[in-house]
Design an enzyme around this catalytic site. Structure first.
Site: not given
Ligand code: AMP
Length: 281
Positions: A147-148, A37, A35, A184, A176
């Site tokens: 994402g933050q 992503h 969620e 997450m 999220v």
């Molecule tokens: P990743 O697949 O882990 O490289 O993440 C891809 C994007 O999703 C990055 O910009 C992350 O910061 C964002 N992201 C990962 N987890 C979360 C979350 N729990 N809430 C918001 N954004 C997220």
């Protein structure tokens, strides 16, 4: 929904969309979507005519003893989620095409990348900046959403975009969380039931720090100590860092805390699983 694997095809398609006057938004991911992503897709869709997501587990951002091989992958399920959530194009590049034999060009941000995760993962942001710069050149987005959850990463990318004059607007979407507060993450899938139960303590600890702040305490050391103490009470958890930094510059906060500007960020081992989380005071 279109699925594009070739770099040339993606680039040509984006150029043609731009010629048609379409605004392109872009969400780079490493897949195993959750969620968190999907919330980025929502922001992206509001900002543009065409939303592109990429799924690529980027070898350049993993250290030699890190989890590149084990990193969870589920492309079919990810594609279904993208379809359901209204992504228009999924870009699925091949490792061999993005990093062919003899590949030798990297992008390094040298200031914001140093503290926090930069200490324990010294080449992580070089890998992130390199792949994001490459993806920006391929996807040619007007807006990119991060994402933050990865607050330092978002700040480093903003700096790279500013320093290298990428014509891209960066948006950062809130973290999220699971119902109990755990942020997450694709890596949460590594946690067994006991580790999962203990991992929530990381967010609870950050909240304890925020509670002190909300009750008027402005002593950064005291707030950080509270957080470290709360995490350390759990024998499965090991603090890698808990730091207070300016949310934009990543410089340590030593004295005055400006409301809304202090990022409290942490990285913690939950047994062998590395987790990160943060909040803003
Ligand atoms: P990743 O697949 O882990 O490289 O993440 C891809 C994007 O999703 C990055 O910009 C992350 O910061 C964002 N992201 C990962 N987890 C979360 C979350 N729990 N809430 C918001 N954004 C997220």
């Amino acid at each position: 929904m279109q699925i594009i694997e070739s770099i040339n095809e993606m680039q040509a398609h984006s150029v043609s969309l731009r010629h048609q006057g379409k605004l392109i938004s872009f969400v780079p991911t490493m897949g195993f979507l959750h969620e968190g992503h999907l919330s980025l897709f929502e922001v992206a869709k509001e900002e543009s005519d065409v939303t592109v997501a990429s799924i690529f587990v980027n070898p350049a951002q993993f250290g030699p003893n890190e989890d590149f091989d084990q990193y969870p992958r589920s492309v079919e399920k990810d594609l279904e989620l993208c379809r359901q959530r209204g992504v228009d194009i999924v870009f699925l590049p091949k490792k061999e095409e993005l990093y062919p034999t003899g590949y030798s060009t990297y992008v390094c941000e040298e200031s914001l990348s140093q503290p926090l995760c930069g200490v324990s993962r010294p080449s992580f942001f070089k890998g992130v900046c390199t792949v994001v710069a490459k993806l920006f050149n391929i996807v040619r987005p007007d807006v990119a959403v991060f994402g933050q959850k990865d607050a330092q990463q978002a700040a480093v990318i903003r700096k790279m975009v500013q320093d290298l004059h990428f014509p891209v607007e960066i948006r950062v979407a809130p973290i999220v969380r699971e119902a109990d507060g755990l942020a997450m993450s694709s890596r949460n899938s590594y946690l067994n039931e006991f580790q999962r139960r203990d991992a929530v303590r990381i967010y609870q600890a950050l909240c304890k720090g925020k509670e002190l702040y909300d009750n008027g305490n402005r002593n950064v050391d005291r707030i950080l100590a509270e957080i470290i103490h709360h995490i350390s009470e759990c024998r499965r958890l090991r603090v890698i860092y808990v730091s207070a930094v300016d949310k934009d510059t990543m410089k340590p906060i030593t004295r005055t805390m400006v409301e809304g500007q202090t990022l409290i960020a942490c990285a913690v081992w939950c047994d062998e699983v590395r987790l990160i989380d943060n909040l803003i005071l």
